[in-house]
Design a protein around this motif. Structure first.
Motif, PDB file in Angstrom:
ATOM      1  N   LEU A   1       6.354 -12.813   3.960  1.00  0.00           N
ATOM      2  CA  LEU A   1       5.131 -12.285   4.634  1.00  0.00           C
ATOM      3  C   LEU A   1       5.196 -11.125   4.845  1.00  0.00           C
ATOM      4  O   LEU A   1       4.193 -10.188   4.388  1.00  0.00           O
ATOM      5  CB  LEU A   1       5.152 -13.031   6.067  1.00  0.00           C
ATOM      6  N   TYR A   2       6.751 -10.753   5.603  1.00  0.00           N
ATOM      7  CA  TYR A   2       6.612  -8.911   5.304  1.00  0.00           C
ATOM      8  C   TYR A   2       6.636  -8.088   4.090  1.00  0.00           C
ATOM      9  O   TYR A   2       6.184  -7.114   3.634  1.00  0.00           O
ATOM     10  CB  TYR A   2       8.309  -8.431   6.032  1.00  0.00           C
ATOM     11  N   LEU A   3       7.719  -8.832   3.094  1.00  0.00           N
ATOM     12  CA  LEU A   3       7.427  -8.649   1.527  1.00  0.00           C
ATOM     13  C   LEU A   3       6.638  -7.961   0.845  1.00  0.00           C
ATOM     14  O   LEU A   3       5.560  -7.393   0.389  1.00  0.00           O
ATOM     15  CB  LEU A   3       9.069  -9.049   1.056  1.00  0.00           C
ATOM     16  N   ALA A   4       5.324  -9.343   1.042  1.00  0.00           N
ATOM     17  CA  ALA A   4       4.120  -9.740   0.520  1.00  0.00           C
ATOM     18  C   ALA A   4       3.036  -8.322   1.309  1.00  0.00           C
ATOM     19  O   ALA A   4       2.653  -7.511   0.600  1.00  0.00           O
ATOM     20  CB  ALA A   4       3.338 -10.790   0.773  1.00  0.00           C
ATOM     21  N   ALA A   5       3.163  -8.219   2.412  1.00  0.00           N
ATOM     22  CA  ALA A   5       2.357  -6.456   3.126  1.00  0.00           C
ATOM     23  C   ALA A   5       3.048  -5.192   2.559  1.00  0.00           C
ATOM     24  O   ALA A   5       2.917  -4.322   1.862  1.00  0.00           O
ATOM     25  CB  ALA A   5       2.430  -7.319   4.407  1.00  0.00           C
ATOM     26  N   TYR A   6       4.319  -5.561   2.168  1.00  0.00           N
ATOM     27  CA  TYR A   6       6.003  -3.569   1.702  1.00  0.00           C
ATOM     28  C   TYR A   6       5.066  -3.786   0.811  1.00  0.00           C
ATOM     29  O   TYR A   6       4.703  -2.487   0.839  1.00  0.00           O
ATOM     30  CB  TYR A   6       6.576  -4.080   2.308  1.00  0.00           C
ATOM     31  N   ALA A   7       4.936  -4.699  -0.222  1.00  0.00           N
ATOM     32  CA  ALA A   7       4.755  -4.524  -1.549  1.00  0.00           C
ATOM     33  C   ALA A   7       3.648  -3.713  -2.057  1.00  0.00           C
ATOM     34  O   ALA A   7       3.793  -3.072  -2.801  1.00  0.00           O
ATOM     35  CB  ALA A   7       4.820  -6.353  -2.433  1.00  0.00           C
ATOM     36  N   ILE A   8       2.695  -4.237  -1.234  1.00  0.00           N
ATOM     37  CA  ILE A   8       1.112  -3.329  -1.363  1.00  0.00           C
ATOM     38  C   ILE A   8       1.118  -2.288  -0.360  1.00  0.00           C
ATOM     39  O   ILE A   8       0.695  -0.904  -0.444  1.00  0.00           O
ATOM     40  CB  ILE A   8      -0.065  -3.793  -1.230  1.00  0.00           C
ATOM     41  N   VAL A   9       1.694  -2.083   0.448  1.00  0.00           N
ATOM     42  CA  VAL A   9       1.195  -0.779   1.213  1.00  0.00           C
ATOM     43  C   VAL A   9       2.170   0.314   1.799  1.00  0.00           C
ATOM     44  O   VAL A   9       2.333   1.268   2.221  1.00  0.00           O
ATOM     45  CB  VAL A   9       0.745  -0.728   3.097  1.00  0.00           C
ATOM     46  N   LEU A  10       3.434  -0.861   1.330  1.00  0.00           N
ATOM     47  CA  LEU A  10       5.230   0.570   1.311  1.00  0.00           C
ATOM     48  C   LEU A  10       5.249   1.118   2.310  1.00  0.00           C
ATOM     49  O   LEU A  10       5.827   2.477   2.326  1.00  0.00           O
ATOM     50  CB  LEU A  10       4.934   1.207   0.047  1.00  0.00           C
ATOM     51  N   ASN A  11       4.723   0.969   3.520  1.00  0.00           N
ATOM     52  CA  ASN A  11       4.867   1.707   4.647  1.00  0.00           C
ATOM     53  C   ASN A  11       5.251   0.457   5.776  1.00  0.00           C
ATOM     54  O   ASN A  11       4.585  -0.756   5.789  1.00  0.00           O
ATOM     55  CB  ASN A  11       4.159   2.451   4.777  1.00  0.00           C
ATOM     56  N   GLU A  12       7.115   0.454   6.887  1.00  0.00           N
ATOM     57  CA  GLU A  12       7.171  -0.497   7.186  1.00  0.00           C
ATOM     58  C   GLU A  12       6.383  -1.156   8.699  1.00  0.00           C
ATOM     59  O   GLU A  12       5.740  -2.272   9.232  1.00  0.00           O
ATOM     60  CB  GLU A  12       8.379  -0.270   8.289  1.00  0.00           C
ATOM     61  N   ALA A  13       5.938  -0.091   8.845  1.00  0.00           N
ATOM     62  CA  ALA A  13       4.670   0.102  10.220  1.00  0.00           C
ATOM     63  C   ALA A  13       3.790  -0.682   9.330  1.00  0.00           C
ATOM     64  O   ALA A  13       3.186  -2.029  10.422  1.00  0.00           O
ATOM     65  CB  ALA A  13       4.894   1.054  11.033  1.00  0.00           C
ATOM     66  N   ASP A  14       2.800  -0.694   8.539  1.00  0.00           N
ATOM     67  CA  ASP A  14       1.699  -0.929   8.728  1.00  0.00           C
ATOM     68  C   ASP A  14       1.595  -2.460   7.783  1.00  0.00           C
ATOM     69  O   ASP A  14       1.586  -3.123   8.131  1.00  0.00           O
ATOM     70  CB  ASP A  14       0.940  -0.148   7.535  1.00  0.00           C
ATOM     71  N   ALA A  15       3.201  -2.467   7.448  1.00  0.00           N
ATOM     72  CA  ALA A  15       3.402  -4.091   6.689  1.00  0.00           C
ATOM     73  C   ALA A  15       3.434  -5.520   8.220  1.00  0.00           C
ATOM     74  O   ALA A  15       3.608  -6.064   7.704  1.00  0.00           O
ATOM     75  CB  ALA A  15       4.683  -4.086   6.319  1.00  0.00           C
ATOM     76  N   GLU A  16       4.491  -4.541   8.799  1.00  0.00           N
ATOM     77  CA  GLU A  16       4.469  -5.057  10.400  1.00  0.00           C
ATOM     78  C   GLU A  16       3.352  -5.803  11.091  1.00  0.00           C
ATOM     79  O   GLU A  16       2.902  -6.947  11.094  1.00  0.00           O
ATOM     80  CB  GLU A  16       5.326  -4.643  11.007  1.00  0.00           C
ATOM     81  N   ASP A  17       2.287  -4.899  11.337  1.00  0.00           N
ATOM     82  CA  ASP A  17       1.382  -5.341  11.075  1.00  0.00           C
ATOM     83  C   ASP A  17      -0.059  -6.006  10.903  1.00  0.00           C
ATOM     84  O   ASP A  17      -0.743  -7.061  10.964  1.00  0.00           O
ATOM     85  CB  ASP A  17       0.593  -3.936  11.589  1.00  0.00           C
ATOM     86  N   ILE A  18       0.077  -5.481   9.641  1.00  0.00           N
ATOM     87  CA  ILE A  18      -0.256  -7.016   8.277  1.00  0.00           C
ATOM     88  C   ILE A  18       0.035  -8.127   8.248  1.00  0.00           C
ATOM     89  O   ILE A  18      -0.755  -9.251   8.435  1.00  0.00           O
ATOM     90  CB  ILE A  18      -0.581  -6.093   7.202  1.00  0.00           C
ATOM     91  N   ALA A  19       1.416  -8.487   8.670  1.00  0.00           N
ATOM     92  CA  ALA A  19       2.325 -10.244   8.721  1.00  0.00           C
ATOM     93  C   ALA A  19       1.581 -10.656  10.241  1.00  0.00           C
ATOM     94  O   ALA A  19       1.187 -11.545   9.937  1.00  0.00           O
ATOM     95  CB  ALA A  19       3.483  -9.574   9.075  1.00  0.00           C
ATOM     96  N   GLN A  20       1.411  -9.301  11.171  1.00  0.00           N
ATOM     97  CA  GLN A  20       0.854  -9.709  12.389  1.00  0.00           C
ATOM     98  C   GLN A  20      -0.563 -10.460  12.326  1.00  0.00           C
ATOM     99  O   GLN A  20      -0.509 -11.828  12.910  1.00  0.00           O
ATOM    100  CB  GLN A  20       0.903  -8.839  13.618  1.00  0.00           C
ATOM    101  N   ASP A  21      -1.408 -10.166  11.587  1.00  0.00           N
ATOM    102  CA  ASP A  21      -2.509 -10.203  11.373  1.00  0.00           C
ATOM    103  C   ASP A  21      -2.857 -11.692  10.350  1.00  0.00           C
ATOM    104  O   ASP A  21      -3.675 -12.369  10.745  1.00  0.00           O
ATOM    105  CB  ASP A  21      -3.311  -8.803  10.393  1.00  0.00           C
ATOM    106  N   ALA A  22      -2.100 -11.027   9.574  1.00  0.00           N
ATOM    107  CA  ALA A  22      -2.494 -12.812   8.537  1.00  0.00           C
ATOM    108  C   ALA A  22      -2.146 -13.937   9.716  1.00  0.00           C
ATOM    109  O   ALA A  22      -2.247 -15.042   8.273  1.00  0.00           O
ATOM    110  CB  ALA A  22      -1.068 -12.229   7.487  1.00  0.00           C
ATOM    111  N   VAL A  23      -0.483 -14.044  10.453  1.00  0.00           N
ATOM    112  CA  VAL A  23      -0.217 -15.083  11.350  1.00  0.00           C
ATOM    113  C   VAL A  23      -1.963 -15.713  11.813  1.00  0.00           C
ATOM    114  O   VAL A  23      -1.434 -16.785  11.586  1.00  0.00           O
ATOM    115  CB  VAL A  23       0.619 -14.322  11.916  1.00  0.00           C
ATOM    116  N   ILE A  24      -2.035 -14.679  12.478  1.00  0.00           N
ATOM    117  CA  ILE A  24      -3.529 -15.288  13.486  1.00  0.00           C
ATOM    118  C   ILE A  24      -4.730 -15.926  12.185  1.00  0.00           C
ATOM    119  O   ILE A  24      -4.900 -16.925  13.383  1.00  0.00           O
ATOM    120  CB  ILE A  24      -3.654 -14.006  13.796  1.00  0.00           C
TER     121      ILE A  24
END
Lengths: 229, 83
Positions: free
Chosen positions: A53-76
């Motif tokens: 989940l984290y890697l999928a988000a990071y692959a696009i945004v290349l930013n740890e904080a944004d990737a984590e934020d996206i992962a949290q949204d994706a889970v919901i």
């Protein structure tokens, strides 16, 4: 020299595992219980998916904080849409596709660039060429203890365009099969293979000359990096 | 079947995946055994991918899992209280 189906020896493709059906059935059973009201079980369902989940988000945004934020949204979003999950792919693949879509959406907004992945028609490999070397020195994985090498790998991946980055990260970093990578990205398998081919040769071209052996040497490269040259 | 260097490069990705036909695989291996340039291309590509796939290359931020589950639990609790 023998080909390696999973270069990193990571998660095997779902079709290649003998217990794939059992795994899908186990997921289906948990999902059924969650939909029946045992909502806390959703924690267990997503636990094995965290890295992907984290890697999928990071692959696009290349930013740890944004990737984590996206992962949290994706889970919901996944929880809200769980009743629509049809079980045709692994839950983890579906969850990654949600994260990728969310990441693409944010990337599009922040960069102003359209990512029309599904409309392009890249049918052939084109004239992508590798760096042609006279020799190559194998780099043992212990070298990854050196943060400079890890950083060089991350920087090379970051130089790829997002559509190449996502297939490389899902397939070669996360270890998904071609079919799973296609399912997660929404591209067909042929397009995934073309992008993977280009991404891999681009990585080779970016890294092999500097990490390689006799021309300049890995230690020489490290020395130059340390010296800021 | 005989392949030249460009043909080998065009197949190297699928060769790494083990998804080329037996005939192509045999032709690639014959070529690699006799071409040090293509052998270096194959070895370097494969090695770089192995290194990229190592979990140390892309580490999940410390506490990622805890924060993810905390966020989910907070959302589940708020959904409960608003129901």
């Amino acid at each position: 020299m023998s080909p390696v189906a999973n270069p990193g020896g990571r998660q095997p493709p779902v079709a290649a595992t003998a217990d794939a059906r059992e795994e899908l059935a186990r997921e289906a059973a948990i999902i059924s219980r969650i939909l029946s009201g045992e909502r806390e079980l959703f924690h267990d369902l997503i636990r094995p998916c965290e890295r992907g989940l984290y890697l999928a988000a990071y692959a696009i945004v290349l930013n740890e904080a944004d990737a984590e934020d996206i992962a949290q949204d994706a889970v919901i979003k996944a929880f809200k849409g769980l009743k629509n999950f049809r079980g045709e792919a692994r839950f983890s693949t579906w969850l990654m596709s949600i994260a990728l879509n969310e990441a693409r959406s944010r990337w599009r907004k922040s960069s102003g660039v359209q990512m029309d992945y599904l409309d392009d028609c890249e049918e052939s490999g084109g004239d992508y060429t590798p760096a042609v070397l006279a020799d190559w020195r194998y780099i043992p994985s212990q070298e990854l203890e050196r943060k400079e090498l890890r950083q060089a790998l991350r920087e090379a991946i970051a130089k790829l365009s997002p559509e190449y980055r996502e297939v490389l990260i899902l397939r070669d970093v996360r270890g998904l099969s071609i079919a799973e990578t296609a399912a997660a990205t929404g591209a067909n398998e042929g397009l995934v293979k073309v992008r993977l081919f280009r991404a891999r040769l681009a990585m080779q071209k970016l890294l092999a000359p500097t990490l390689g052996p006799k021309q300049r040497g890995f230690m020489g490269w490290l020395t130059r990096k340390a010296g800021g040259q | 079947m005989t392949l030249d260097c460009k043909h080998v490069w065009s197949q190297v990705s699928e060769y790494i995946d083990g998804s080329v036909s037996p005939e192509i695989r045999e032709a690639i291996e014959r070529h690699l055994a006799n071409c040090r340039h293509c052998s270096a291309v194959y070895d370097s590509t494969r090695n770089i991918l192995v290194l990229a796939g190592d979990e140390r290359t892309f580490e999940i931020p410390a506490g990622f899992g805890d924060r993810l589950h905390g966020h989910l639990q907070t959302w589940l609790d708020s959904a409960d209280s608003s129901a």
